[in-house]
Design an enzyme around this catalytic site. Structure first.
Site, PDB file in Angstrom:
ATOM      1  CE1 TYR A 295      -3.484  -1.876  -0.019  1.00  0.00           C
ATOM      2  CE2 TYR A 295      -2.276  -3.415   1.489  1.00  0.00           C
ATOM      3  CZ  TYR A 295      -3.663  -3.329   0.665  1.00  0.00           C
ATOM      4  OH  TYR A 295      -4.700  -4.326   0.716  1.00  0.00           O
ATOM      5  CB  SER A 296       4.008   1.702  -0.810  1.00  0.00           C
ATOM      6  OG  SER A 296       5.324   2.601  -0.892  1.00  0.00           O
TER       7      SER A 296
END
Ligand SMILES: *Cc1c(COP(=O)(O)O)cnc(C)c1O
Length: 284
Positions: free
Chosen positions: A57-58
């Site tokens: 989820y960067s």
């Protein structure tokens, strides 16, 4: 921009929002400040590829992909967790892929050793020579890029609050902030390691500790991308009360909501003397 909130006014605290989410129209928030010097370095070194690392989820991977597309650099994103490889991409990774990022999934053990030649060299062999940017993008160039954020806020605030993932934004911001202003970083991950990280990042970028800063480790709400009912309620309420200041946008929940929630909690604890101007950085 100052916003009136009676819950802070009660404690004599004035709240300013530094809308850093507007720093670049296509790149999320503070990632632009961090990526910009690295993109320049890549081009200067003659690289046409940027290789970097992040979780599933960067925001950093997402921003790197967008920046690469805008500037015509190829991007490779090394993603933590090979169990993700066979699954449909989440929105964040799908967005990165749509911007042309090639995704490489690494198992967690290898990911932990990602800066070691045994892991990195085969990646560079496979994808070609590349400018390597660390996880979260917080290398010395990125940290120095964030000093500009502190200089921009300048004398407008007494305290600047910013959410911290890797701590690179805080490390740079604090260095650029003119005294006597001070910075407080709100850790969005649990573990209590962040102050040490910020110190290390400042050492690498500036040769030692810079500026007046501290880290608050009490407001992560359970850890990265975790939340609590109280935090959700706060974020919904804040977005509704300050719709105009936010131009109808929601509060970004992984980082920004935690930083603002912390400001309100700290004010409630009497952490700010009456008259304090607190600037909260809307990083994304
Ligand atoms: C990445 C990010 C941060 C944290 O930045 P670090 O330099 O890693 O501490 C804060 N807010 C938003 C919106 C981000 O995307």
């Amino acid at each position: 921009m100052e916003v009136a909130d009676e819950r802070l006014a009660r404690h004599g605290v004035r709240l300013l929002l530094k809308r850093d989410d507007l720093a670049h129209p296509l790149l999320p928030g503070n990632k632009f400040r961090k990526l910009n010097p690295n993109l320049a370095a890549a081009v200067a070194a003659g690289h046409d590829t940027l290789l970097t690392f992040g979780g599933a989820y960067s925001n950093h991977l997402r921003a790197t992909a967008a920046a690469g597309r805008l500037l015509g650099l190829r991007t490779v994103g090394v993603v933590r967790g090979d169990e993700l490889a066979g699954r449909p991409l989440n929105d964040s990774l799908a967005g990165a892929a749509a911007d042309g990022m090639r995704l490489h999934f690494l198992d967690r053990a290898a990911y932990r050793r990602k800066t070691e030649p045994g892991v990195l060299a085969p990646l560079l062999e496979r994808y070609g020579p590349a400018h390597v940017v660390p996880e979260g993008g917080s290398d010395p160039a990125a940290v120095r890029g964030c000093a500009e954020l502190g200089r921009e806020i300048g004398a407008a605030a007494d305290v600047v609050a910013v959410a911290c993932g890797t701590g690179g934004t805080l490390a740079g911001l604090a260095a650029g902030l003119p005294p006597p202003a001070r910075a407080v970083g709100i850790a969005v991950l649990r573990g209590g390691f962040l102050a040490g990280e910020v110190l290390r990042l400042q050492g690498d970028a500036f040769g030692g500790r810079r500026g007046d800063w501290r880290v608050e480790d009490r407001f992560h709400g359970g850890g990265f991308a975790r939340t609590t009912p109280a935090l959700d309620a706060f974020a919904d309420d804040f977005a509704a009360r300050h719709r105009e200041a936010l131009e109808g946008r929601d509060l970004e929940r992984v980082y920004v909501a935690k930083a603002l929630h912390a400001v309100f909690r700290l004010a409630g604890e009497g952490a700010f003397t009456p008259g304090t101007r607190v600037a909260a950085v809307i990083t994304g």
